[in-house]
Design an enzyme around this catalytic site. Sequence first.
Site, PDB file in Angstrom:
ATOM      1  N   HIS A 426       0.818  -1.206   0.000  1.00 38.56           N
ATOM      2  CA  HIS A 426       0.000   0.000   0.000  1.00 38.56           C
ATOM      3  C   HIS A 426       0.857   1.264   0.000  1.00 38.56           C
ATOM      4  CE1 HIS A 426      -2.064   3.309   2.165  1.00 38.56           C
ATOM      5  NE2 HIS A 426      -3.041   3.003   1.333  1.00 38.56           N
ATOM      6  N   CYS A 757      33.970   4.558 -26.325  1.00 41.61           N
ATOM      7  CA  CYS A 757      33.383   4.744 -24.998  1.00 41.61           C
ATOM      8  C   CYS A 757      34.257   5.719 -24.232  1.00 41.61           C
ATOM      9  CB  CYS A 757      33.334   3.418 -24.236  1.00 41.61           C
ATOM     10  SG  CYS A 757      32.471   2.100 -25.106  1.00 41.61           S
TER      11      CYS A 757
END
Length: 811
Positions: A426, A757
């Site tokens: 919840h 990279c």
Amino acid sequence: MDTINLPAISLVKNFNEIGIMDVASVGGKNASLGEMIQHLSPKGIKIPEGFAITASSFWEFIDANNLREKLATPLASLDKINFSNLRDTGSQARGLVLNAKFPEDLKEAIREEYENLCLHTVKNISVAVRSSATAEDLPTASFAGQHNSYLNISGIENLLTAVQQCFASLFNDRAIKYREDKGFDHQSIALSVGVQRMVRADIGSAGVAFTNEPESGFQNIILITGSWGLGENVVQGAVNPDEFYVFKPSLRNNKYPIIQKKLGSKSKTMIYANQKSETESFIENIDTPEEKKWQWILNDEEVKQIAEWCLLIEEHYQQVMDIEWAKDGITNELFILQARPETIHIGKQKVFKEYTLNEKGKIIVEGAGIGSRITTGVARILLSPSESDKLQSGEILVTTITNPDWDPIMKRASAIVTDKGGRTSHAAIVARELGAVAVVGSMNGTQKIKDGEVITVSTIGGKDGIVYEGKLNWEEQIIDFSNIKIPNTQVMMILGDPEKAFHLSFYPNSGIGLMRLEFIINSAIQIHPMALVKFNSLKDANAKKKIEELTLYYPDKEKYFIDKLASAVATIAAAFHPKDVIVRMSDFKTNEYANLIGGKEFEPHEENPMLGFRGASRYYSDYYREGFRLECEAMKQVRNVMGLTNVKLMIPFCRTVEEGKKVIAQMEQFGLKRGENGLEIYVMAEIPSNVICADEFAKIFDGFSIGSNDLTQLTLGIDRDSALVSNLFDEKNEAAKTIIAMMINRAKNAKSKIGLCGQAPSDFPEFAQFLVEHGIDSISFNPDALIKGIENIQTAEEKIKQHHITGFQKH
């Protein structure tokens, strides 16, 4: 008293008589159950039978007791600004309903349908009695948890009592506040009640499933959570459940689809109570036996079955669904109990914010992170909603567990920390709905955090949530993707942390250009692979003890490494599927390998590990070959078993062509044959020999990725880890740029893919232009540098385009 007698057919309807078009008469839950029984039961989905007490029944009950005007009085007096009298308003309204009497025709209609249900099973069958508001489960308002449900109800008198309590729950404080927030008229909402045969999950298991990844809204994942016993513990967040992440494309293609499994503590089990009197509860929560806490609630086949049903349900409703499931502990049958639309991500525009924590603080507690944010505030420990006046707006709510009674309070909190609960609890659901940050399942937040102290709550680490002492310094940046156009040069990401993969998949990208295995081995595995291969002969008793603890439920120690590594790689591969994910095999240096648990027994001491026993040289060596086998087994699991063939592999620090051939032969021996099942193998271009012999390397590898850091340091003869000379390290140095340009040109001539990279293309626009001018295929950025990198590439491509136009006009 006058009684309105409506035909019985309008008062009670069997689930097989109703469908999704009947929301107005039976509410969202019941309409959905009827829809599934009619349309999805024939496809094999098992749904417990039952019936709906319709909205007409509710209005008959109200009118037979002349309650419309009586209820209007307290509701009209509600303070709609501060809700100061909400508790009194709700109490008065509920009292009116609970003191009313059932009309005889309604009572008889319910009795008849209940007896029909018992005919198919046993006398006084146990049923679940669930509220189903006639405006619920709409795209903008779920009403989930606002009204009451009652489990393990047996006998007609108990059933009637439960139905009346459901009717009264329409006027729960939280439900009244929710309707006010959503703009619903109290007098126009009726409450239907669903009566459904109980599945014996009390001696089995139950839980909740989402047909997306609820944190990010990523669509290709089904998240299944659950615990032992009845599912209310999972729904309410009373336990930390088991979690299973299922990848939809693998499921559809009949591949192994479970890409992640997380064992929850499952401290409580909700079971049927041994009832001694009518006033006692029908259920009780007991401590889970210790041995069951360490057992999975479902086996792989059962996870797959629930996931297949979830997929059918989602496809039928054509939207993301929130689904409750249960496993009968007597028959071992699986059932779907409920299905409703997931409302958190519907209609929400994606607004991305990057948060950066600029300093490290002392960690108080950790748990599951909800919200991908950082916030700071005063901690306020509340153990009950009745203490709500203690929480000031903007403070951080710290409590053991929440339920819908907490909803009005949670809206005042800047963050929520709970001891119990998982991602489908919840507290997690409400935090997402409110756009709040939360850390759920912290175990002991209410004990460790002091009431009134200033804390910082961070959930930016993927699925991890951390609570720090004090107010830490952090930055927030709004990222607008709406105007970002992907350039012609492929823009890829560098990523090692699978916890961030689903969130980052929404960034503009062409895939993952570099996934380093080192982060996963360091953080998720922690153990040297050779210490697992040779576990029985380990000399280090302390290391052996740590390995025993980490691999407690892995009799086969090697399997621990394979499963952990495969799960991490599969998560990133799934997040970016079907785009390429280039995985670089491990590239620790010997000193870094030695720091892994058990590593010192297997690693030599080297004076200069940067240039020593690393990368490709290890893979075919007797010292590490069996460790490399485990890496290959994990990659086989991802590609061949899970079906994630978008994973490409890359070999780091390969000094010679002969060494490259040895590695490829070793991989083939371990079941990873280049070209088989589309497997591509790349090589890092980070040593001058890779550039000089690029033509030969291109014959045995499918492509190159320039590692600009290592290539620059080896070109300039600089150890970038040395503080004495590191200031000379510069990727823009003419020698470094020349060798990078040479590598790009040679790869292009060999018709091989070539990428880079590194940080330089995002930091320096001129470096990005240099790469684009030489025709690089792709550039990979760290996520925080991605947007700047895209801008730099676009600027470079535009300059080149203008240059060509100008040159053509001159010509």
